[in-house]
Design a protein around this motif. Structure first.
Motif, PDB file in Angstrom:
ATOM      1  N   LEU A   1      67.283  76.495  37.150  1.00  0.00           N
ATOM      2  CA  LEU A   1      67.848  76.195  35.837  1.00  0.00           C
ATOM      3  C   LEU A   1      66.766  76.081  34.768  1.00  0.00           C
ATOM      4  N   VAL A   2      65.750  75.242  35.041  1.00  0.00           N
ATOM      5  CA  VAL A   2      64.668  75.022  34.080  1.00  0.00           C
ATOM      6  C   VAL A   2      63.340  75.136  34.829  1.00  0.00           C
ATOM      7  N   PRO A   3      62.872  76.343  35.070  1.00  0.00           N
ATOM      8  CA  PRO A   3      61.655  76.518  35.887  1.00  0.00           C
ATOM      9  C   PRO A   3      60.392  76.154  35.118  1.00  0.00           C
ATOM     10  N   PHE A   4      59.340  75.855  35.879  1.00  0.00           N
ATOM     11  CA  PHE A   4      58.026  75.626  35.288  1.00  0.00           C
ATOM     12  C   PHE A   4      57.538  76.909  34.622  1.00  0.00           C
ATOM     13  N   ALA A   5      56.773  76.746  33.572  1.00  0.00           N
ATOM     14  CA  ALA A   5      56.112  77.886  32.937  1.00  0.00           C
ATOM     15  C   ALA A   5      54.731  78.071  33.544  1.00  0.00           C
ATOM     16  N   GLY A   6      54.247  79.316  33.534  1.00  0.00           N
ATOM     17  CA  GLY A   6      52.904  79.580  34.021  1.00  0.00           C
ATOM     18  C   GLY A   6      52.840  79.753  35.528  1.00  0.00           C
ATOM     19  N   ARG A   7      51.626  79.645  36.046  1.00  0.00           N
ATOM     20  CA  ARG A   7      51.386  79.891  37.469  1.00  0.00           C
ATOM     21  C   ARG A   7      52.030  78.793  38.317  1.00  0.00           C
ATOM     22  N   VAL A   8      52.679  79.186  39.420  1.00  0.00           N
ATOM     23  CA  VAL A   8      53.390  78.227  40.260  1.00  0.00           C
ATOM     24  C   VAL A   8      53.133  78.523  41.733  1.00  0.00           C
ATOM     25  N   VAL A   9      53.419  77.520  42.560  1.00  0.00           N
ATOM     26  CA  VAL A   9      53.331  77.629  44.015  1.00  0.00           C
ATOM     27  C   VAL A   9      54.702  77.289  44.586  1.00  0.00           C
TER      28      VAL A   9
END
Length: 338
Positions: free
Chosen positions: A153-161
Motif C-alpha cells: 500500500l505505502v512502500p518505502f522509497a529508495g533502496r530496500v531489502v
C-alpha cells in the motif's frame, strides 16, 4: 586490549562431557569444547540427522537423531545425553532453538543443562518482524521495517531489502534499488521489507549467565560471507556497539548461554542499529575465541561466581580455508548409491 572474562585460572577445571546438537560442519567448535577444560580434556558428543556430518566424524562420539520436527527428537537427545554423561547441550542451528528452549526445564530435572535462552527469546531470534516490534517498543535503534501487506500500500522509497520474516542463512533475501523493480505483489505474505541501511555489518558474540548478566561481548566485522556464514572477519573495538548490544541483551526476556547479535554500523554517524539476534553460537565464533574472547570458559566460570576479566584482542583476523574429514563408511561399500 579489551576486557573479557579470563580463560586462564590458577585452579584447573574439571572435565566436562558436552553434546553439540546438529553439529554439521562445525569441527572447529568441537575442538574448542574439547579444550574448554584444559589441561583436562573434555569429551564431545555430536548429534546430527545425517551420518555425513564432518563434526560428527571429528567428535569423540557421534549419534544419529531424528529430525527436529519428529516426536522423539527430544527424548532421543536426552537419552544420548544420559548415555554419554553429557552435562550440557549446545544447540547450533536456528530450527532447534525453540524446541530445546521449551524443554530446558525438563532436561534440567535429569541433570542436563541446555545453553539456550527462553522460548520468548527463541521466538525473537526466529521471527524478524516480532524482533522489530520488540526493539521499537524497548527503544533500541533498528532498521525501518514493514510487513509485506503494508509495503503493497505505502512502500518505502529508495533502496530496500526484502526477506522472509523467519529463516536463516540469508535464504530468500533480495536487495533492489527500488520497490518498483521488486514486484512486491509477487512476494508471499511471510516477507518483510526493510529500508537499506548504509554501513558495515558487525556480529557481536555474547555470553550470558543464568542471572541474565552479560559476561562478555566480542564484536567482529564480517569481511566476507559465504552461504550466509562469515568466511573472513576481524575483531574490532567500537564502544558504541558493545554498549548497545550489552544493554539490549540484558533487556531480553530470558537470555542465557552464548548468543550473537548482528548490527549495522555507520562510521560517519557513529550510530549502530540492531539487525538480528541469534540465540546460539555464531558460525564465526572461533574468531572471537582466537582473539582471547573465551565465551565457553566464561560460561563455565560463571557457575562458580567467577567474573574476573582478561583481555581480548581487536585486529585479530580470520581467513577460513577448506579442510576435509576422511573416514571409512561400509554402507557405501555395500551400496554405492545409498
Amino acid at each position: 586490549m579489551l576486557p573479557c572474562p579470563s580463560s586462564v585460572r590458577s585452579q584447573s577445571m574439571q572435565a566436562n562431557n558436552w553434546l553439540i546438537s546438529s553439529g554439521g560442519r562445525r569441527g572447529a567448535l568441537v575442538d574448542l569444547f574439547r579444550e574448554s577444560t584444559s589441561p583436562v580434556r573434555s569429551r564431545v558428543v555430536v548429534t546430527d540427522v545425517s551420518r555425513l556430518s564432518a563434526a560428527g566424524q571429528h567428535a569423540d562420539e557421534f549419534e544419529l537423531v531424528p529430525r527436529i520436527s519428529a516426536d522423539n527428537f527430544l527424548s532421543e537427545t536426552l537419552r544420548i545425553s544420559k548415555k554419554h554423561g553429557c552435562s550440557t547441550i549446545v544447540p547450533t542451528i536456528d530450527p532447534e532453538i525453540a524446541v530445546l528452549a521449551r524443554a530446558r526445564a525438563q532436561f534440567r530435572q535429569h541433570g542436563v543443562d541446555i545453553w539456550v535462552s527462553s522460548p520468548q527469546v527463541a521466538e525473537l531470534g526466529w521471527d524478524k518482524w516480532d524482533l522489530y516490534r520488540w526493539l521499537i517498543e524497548a527503544g533500541y535503534p533498528t532498521i525501518d521495517t514493514q510487513e509485506i501487506a503494508e509495503s503493497r500500500l505505502v512502500p518505502f522509497a529508495g533502496r530496500v531489502v526484502a526477506k522472509p520474516r523467519t529463516g536463516s542463512s540469508s535464504i530468500g533475501v533480495l536487495i533492489v534499488d527500488n520497490v518498483e523493480s521488486l514486484r512486491v505483489s509477487a512476494l508471499t505474505d511471510d516477507y518483510i521489507l526493510q529500508r537499506f541501511a548504509p554501513g558495515i555489518e558487525v556480529t557481536v558474540d555474547v555470553a550470558v549467565d543464568e542471572r541474565g548478566t552479560v559476561l562478555a561481548t566480542v564484536p567482529r566485522r564480517r569481511l566476507e560471507v559465504r552461504a550466509g556464514e562469515v568466511s573472513k572477519g576481524v575483531t574490532i573495538h567500537v564502544p558504541e556497539i558493545e554498549l548497545l548490544v550489552r544493554d539490549m541483551v540484558t533487556s531480553l526476556p530470558g537470555a542465557y548461554g552464548v548468543l550473537n547479535v548482528q548490527v549495522i554500523y555507520d562510521p560517519e554517524t557513529n550510530s549502530p542499529k540492531i539487525l538480528e539476534i541469534n540465540p546460539r553460537f555464531g558460525g564465526g565464533y572461533p574468531l572471537s575465541h582466537a582473539a582471547g574472547g573465551d565465551l565457553i570458559g566464561a560460561m563455565l566460570r560463571s557457575k562458580t561466581g567467577d567474573t574476573a576479566s582478561e583481555t581480548w584482542r581487536p585486529g585479530t583476523v580470520m581467513l577460513r580455508y577448506d579442510e576435509a574429514k576422511f573416514y571409512a563408511d561400509q554402507e557405501f561399500v555395500l551400496s554405492p548409491w545409498s
